[in-house]
Design a protein around this motif. Structure first.
Motif, PDB file in Angstrom:
ATOM      1  N   LEU A 278      73.143 141.290 -70.165  1.00 42.68           N
ATOM      2  CA  LEU A 278      72.128 140.418 -70.521  1.00 42.68           C
ATOM      3  C   LEU A 278      71.525 139.352 -69.462  1.00 42.68           C
ATOM      4  N   ASP A 279      72.461 138.985 -68.643  1.00 39.98           N
ATOM      5  CA  ASP A 279      71.855 138.145 -67.621  1.00 39.98           C
ATOM      6  C   ASP A 279      71.114 138.725 -66.726  1.00 39.98           C
ATOM      7  N   ARG A 280      71.458 139.760 -66.273  1.00 42.67           N
ATOM      8  CA  ARG A 280      70.572 140.692 -65.174  1.00 42.67           C
ATOM      9  C   ARG A 280      69.303 141.297 -65.699  1.00 42.67           C
ATOM     10  N   VAL A 281      69.271 141.555 -66.983  1.00 40.40           N
ATOM     11  CA  VAL A 281      68.233 141.981 -67.603  1.00 40.40           C
ATOM     12  C   VAL A 281      66.993 140.921 -67.604  1.00 40.40           C
ATOM     13  N   LEU A 282      67.362 139.870 -68.094  1.00 42.85           N
ATOM     14  CA  LEU A 282      66.512 138.787 -68.212  1.00 42.85           C
ATOM     15  C   LEU A 282      65.902 138.320 -66.613  1.00 42.85           C
ATOM     16  N   ARG A 283      66.897 138.614 -65.787  1.00 39.38           N
ATOM     17  CA  ARG A 283      66.200 137.979 -64.284  1.00 39.38           C
ATOM     18  C   ARG A 283      65.473 139.217 -63.882  1.00 39.38           C
ATOM     19  N   ILE A 284      65.649 140.510 -64.302  1.00 40.59           N
ATOM     20  CA  ILE A 284      64.524 141.393 -64.136  1.00 40.59           C
ATOM     21  C   ILE A 284      63.198 141.035 -64.616  1.00 40.59           C
ATOM     22  N   SER A 285      63.447 140.280 -65.886  1.00 41.68           N
ATOM     23  CA  SER A 285      62.033 140.112 -66.706  1.00 41.68           C
ATOM     24  C   SER A 285      61.442 139.059 -66.027  1.00 41.68           C
ATOM     25  N   THR A 286      62.044 137.962 -65.308  1.00 42.59           N
ATOM     26  CA  THR A 286      61.239 136.996 -64.628  1.00 42.59           C
ATOM     27  C   THR A 286      60.573 137.638 -63.262  1.00 42.59           C
ATOM     28  N   GLY A 287      60.903 138.445 -62.921  1.00 47.49           N
ATOM     29  CA  GLY A 287      60.279 139.263 -61.860  1.00 47.49           C
ATOM     30  C   GLY A 287      58.839 139.565 -62.268  1.00 47.49           C
ATOM     31  N   LEU A 288      58.651 140.096 -63.656  1.00 44.59           N
ATOM     32  CA  LEU A 288      57.415 140.634 -64.184  1.00 44.59           C
ATOM     33  C   LEU A 288      56.376 139.732 -64.161  1.00 44.59           C
ATOM     34  N   LEU A 289      57.055 138.001 -64.095  1.00 49.53           N
ATOM     35  CA  LEU A 289      56.106 136.935 -64.362  1.00 49.53           C
ATOM     36  C   LEU A 289      55.990 136.343 -62.781  1.00 49.53           C
ATOM     37  N   ASP A 290      56.261 137.001 -62.114  1.00 51.11           N
ATOM     38  CA  ASP A 290      56.216 136.479 -60.445  1.00 51.11           C
ATOM     39  C   ASP A 290      57.030 135.379 -60.215  1.00 51.11           C
ATOM     40  N   ILE A 291      58.099 135.561 -60.904  1.00 55.67           N
ATOM     41  CA  ILE A 291      59.100 134.386 -60.702  1.00 55.67           C
ATOM     42  C   ILE A 291      60.352 134.718 -60.250  1.00 55.67           C
ATOM     43  N   GLU A 292      60.970 134.145 -59.066  1.00 58.18           N
ATOM     44  CA  GLU A 292      62.037 134.637 -58.454  1.00 58.18           C
ATOM     45  C   GLU A 292      63.285 133.500 -58.956  1.00 58.18           C
ATOM     46  N   SER A 293      64.031 134.082 -59.992  1.00 53.94           N
ATOM     47  CA  SER A 293      64.977 133.301 -60.423  1.00 53.94           C
ATOM     48  C   SER A 293      65.931 132.826 -59.349  1.00 53.94           C
ATOM     49  N   GLU A 294      66.840 131.670 -59.734  1.00 53.32           N
ATOM     50  CA  GLU A 294      67.714 131.380 -58.968  1.00 53.32           C
ATOM     51  C   GLU A 294      68.974 132.389 -59.095  1.00 53.32           C
ATOM     52  N   LYS A 295      69.950 132.381 -57.924  1.00 54.46           N
ATOM     53  CA  LYS A 295      71.128 133.348 -58.031  1.00 54.46           C
ATOM     54  C   LYS A 295      71.700 133.098 -59.179  1.00 54.46           C
TER      55      LYS A 295
END
Length: 774
Positions: A278-295
């Motif tokens: 789940l965590d990785r899937v949501l981090r991929i989702s932030t990339g769709l919005l041009d947002i690079e999430s923290e590690k």
């Protein structure tokens, strides 16, 4: 068709040319400016999901890649700032006795037309003393083409009819405002270097249609840089909401299928881990919005405890409130109150300006540590800790306490009824009834979580934004097993509005019923519905099932089962209100065009992935891998004999400067659009793509279907393998209705036309051969 906007470049329509030739056992048929290709050669098609990038790129290179042409010098586009529609003027006042003139529908505030005094309702009778008159929609094209020929700078002279009075008006002609936008990066085109010419490029060269093709793509490139709000408002230079992924696919529409597969396979790879991913899937989702999430923060096993989870939620609540600290209490209340369909409110412009104050990266960085607690093997460790603490307890409720984050409840292994809203519910089992927020945020409770480990549960919410809904925060509903029923109102079942909303359902059948903006809907945030298996029913009355509004990602992943998706039935569509309704979903990106005194905004990303099963997709207008106004919609079905049934603007349709993609990778499928304008269709500078990899498929549509395009658009239908049947009412199967558009249909393998009673009305029917013919 909807009204136009002044400022289109004129390209004289050529005579239609029909050519046929045979090369080996390949037959290619062209209709220019439309393009149709059919061949009986073998295709190397993936039977299922393999290496998504390699397979998608190989297919793209062999079929669709076209070597880029020399960059065009883009001519400045004249702009007045009006929208318009044909209208029959008063015959006693105008010389246009039999035809129609142009009536102004809206004047953009601050535009040249607005500054000159033009008003809504004015009828334009002449331009520079030349009468403006034509039959039906023809007069709109005459008006657009005439404006497009004007020089930038000098005013034009318009004669208007306002009521019963004629008026002369001088309107300055200015350059269409634009800005330079960046796009996502994908290597598909570079990977084709050195490959033989694709089937499409070979056909374009033989037909001498490459200049037209490059002209269409140049037009899309130019339009990708337009300003969305041509006023004195917040965005005269640029729209901060336009997404890079959309911009890339809009500029390179032929690669949209390959890129969409690449995006889907990123999610599929992580989803194979179950809730652990789940965590990785949501981090991929932030990339769709041009947002690079923290590690990702890696948690140690000893940190996964009940007290530590409560501490994490309390800390997240404080940080969420800080993320909105740039807003006053009144401004936050407006965002919360008008989150659903804010464009219908007279405070829409204020709402959009306030949205720009919300820093989504800060908000996501606050909420993702909470998601980390719900990922990996953490839920197994959490249940072990709960059993150690409360395993000997008796009664339905093992723990209940009010905390700074809100009420916290631990439910026992028997059946429970939850009526009061809670920030955290951990239920160890039993057939439970949830009558509360069920993982939906509330005012003063910006983080809400439900984890239910076992049981056949029923979620029945009486308020909006429930069942995994994050409105100004993060809402998470994790149900790990059981055959469950979810009933909700609006903004629910995986909905993120200025936040993150997640509904994850593990093994067992699922029934999802919602009213509006449900089942994977994102607006200034991420809405995510993830169903891991079972024959599932999805029902939503309007807007949902993977819908991305502005700066939003709406995602729905279904991993297995014969599923039924139903969307629409609530809101009549104004084009035919007695017979049609708005669906808006099933992989749909929705933006809003600027209107008089109302800001426009680019759309988000809607992504629906169904991994297996014989599925049925039911919708009406706007659905099934389609989009509207700078949005990106993707529907990717990996396997099964599927049925796609819709009304209009559906099944790989890009409507009004947007990109729509429908992918079906395997199975004998049926595609039906009753009115049409779909099945690989681009309308009004849109890009639409339908790709079917494998199976004996049937296509039926009304008008403008199966590779069709209008007004500077590109529409593509590619069927790579199988014995297929095609039928349409008219203007389909590789048909473009303007000389600045490109329509393409590529069908590999024998194909038949279905008989239909309206065959005499079909204006173009090309290249179809009886099966077994040479």
């Amino acid at each position: 068709m909807p009204h136009g906007t002044a400022g289109l470049q004129r390209i004289d329509r050529p005579a239609f040319v029909l050519l046929k030739w045979s090369v080996s056992r390949t037959v290619l048929v062209f209709f220019w400016p439309s393009l149709l290709l059919l061949c009986s050669c073998n295709a190397n098609v993936s039977a299922h999901r393999t290496d998504g990038f390699t397979q998608a790129t190989a297919s793209y290179c062999s079929l669709l890649h076209v070597t880029p042409g020399p960059p065009d010098k883009i001519k400045p586009r004249p702009f007045l700032g009006v929208s318009f529609t044909p209208e029959k003027p008063d015959a006693e006042i105008t010389a246009c006795k039999d035809g129609k003139a142009v009536r102004v529908l809206a004047v953009i505030d601050g535009s040249p037309a607005g500054e000159a005094g033009m008003m809504e309702g004015d009828v334009i009778l002449s331009i520079n003393n030349n009468p403006l008159c034509g039959e039906g929609e023809e007069v709109s094209k005459i008006f657009r083409d005439t404006i497009a020929q004007q020089d930038i700078g000098p005013p034009i002279s318009l004669t208007l009819l306002r009521g019963k009075e004629k008026r002369d008006l001088a309107v300055p002609v200015v350059r269409m405002p634009s800005c330079s936008r960046s796009a996502a990066v994908h290597p598909q085109g570079d990977k084709c270097a050195g490959n033989p010419q694709s089937l499409l490029e070979t056909g374009l060269r033989e037909q001498d249609a490459l200049p037209l093709f490059h002209r269409v793509l140049s037009g899309l490139y130019e339009r990708s840089n337009y300003a969305h709000n041509l006023t004195k408002g917040y965005d005269k230079a640029c729209d901060p909401f336009q997404l890079k992924e959309f911009t890339y696919m809009y500029r390179y529409p032929l690669s949209a299928g390959a890129v969409s597969r690449e995006l889907s396979d990123r999610f599929i790879s992580e989803s194979e881990k179950g809730v652990a991913g789940l965590d990785r899937v949501l981090r991929i989702s932030t990339g769709l919005l041009d947002i690079e999430s923290e590690k990702e923060k890696l948690l140690k096993g000893e940190e996964i405890t009940f007290p530590e989870l409560i501490r994490t939620i309390i800390e997240a609540k404080e940080k969420v409130e800080h993320a909105f600290s740039r807003l006053s209490p009144e401004e936050k209340a407006l965002l919360r109150e008008k989150a659903l369909a804010p464009w219908d409110d007279d405070r829409w412009n204020t709402f959009l300006e306030l949205s720009m104050k919300v820093e989504l990266k800060e908000l996501f960085d606050v909420l993702l540590p909470v998601v980390s607690f719900l990922s990996g093997d953490h839920l197994t460790l959490l249940k072990k800790d709960l059993m150690a603490r409360f395993g000997g307890g008796k009664g339905p409720i093992l723990f209940e306490e009010m905390t700074p984050a809100g009420k916290v409840i631990v439910g026992g292994p028997g059946p429970n009824v939850y009526q009061e809203d809670a920030a955290l519910i951990l239920d160890l089992g039993g057939d439970d009834l949830y009558l509360n927020n069920a993982g939906g945020t509330r005012a003063g409770m910006p983080v809400a979580i439900v984890v239910d480990w076992e049981g056949n549960d029923h979620y029945l919410s009486k308020e909006n934004f429930s069942q995994g809904a994050g409105r100004l925060g993060g809402g998470f509903l994790i149900d790990l097993s059981g055959s469950d029923v979810f009933d909700a109102l609006d903004g629910a079942q995986g909905a993120g509005f200025f936040g993150i909303g997640v509904l994850y359902h593990g093994g067992g059948t699922g029934i999802y019923r919602g009213r509006k903006s449900c089942q994977g809907t994102g607006q200034m945030g991420i809405g995510f519905l993830w169903n891991s298996g079972g024959d599932t029913l999805y029902s939503c009355s309007e807007q949902g099932q993977a819908l991305g509004f502005f700066k939003g990602a709406g995602i729905l992943i279904d991993e297995a089962g014969n599923d039924y998706y139903q969307l629409g039935g609530l809101e009549p569509d104004f084009r035919d209100p007695s017979k049609s309704t708005v669906s808006m979903g099933q992989g749909f990106g929705k933006g809003l065009r600027q209107e008089e005194k109302k800001y426009g905004v680019s759309g988000g990303v809607g992504l629906l992935i169904d991994k297996s099963g014989n599925d049925t997709y039911m919708a009406d207008y706007f659905a099934q891998g389609s989009s509207y106004y700078y949005g990106l919609g993707i529907l990717d079905d990996l396997s099964g004999d599927d049925r796609y049934i819709a009304g209009r603007y559906a099944q790989g349709a890009g409507i009004h400067s947007s990109v729509g993609v429908l992918l079906d990778r395997r199975g004998d499928d049926f595609y039906y659009t009753s009115f049409g304008v779909g099945q690989g269709m681009g309308h009004d500078y849109g890009a639409g793509l339908l790709e079917d990899d494998q199976g004996d498929d049937s296509y039926w549509g009304g008008t403008m279907v199966q590779g069709a395009a209008t007004d500077g658009s590109i529409g593509v239908l590619v069927d790579k393998e199988g014995k297929d049947r095609y039928a349409c009412k008219d203007r389909g199967q590789g048909f473009a209705d303007a000389a600045d558009s490109m329509a393409i249909i590529i069908s590999k393998g024998p194909a038949d036309d279905l008989k239909n009673e309206a065959e005499e009305k079909v204006s173009v029917r090309l290249g179809k051969r009886p099966r077994n013919s040479e």
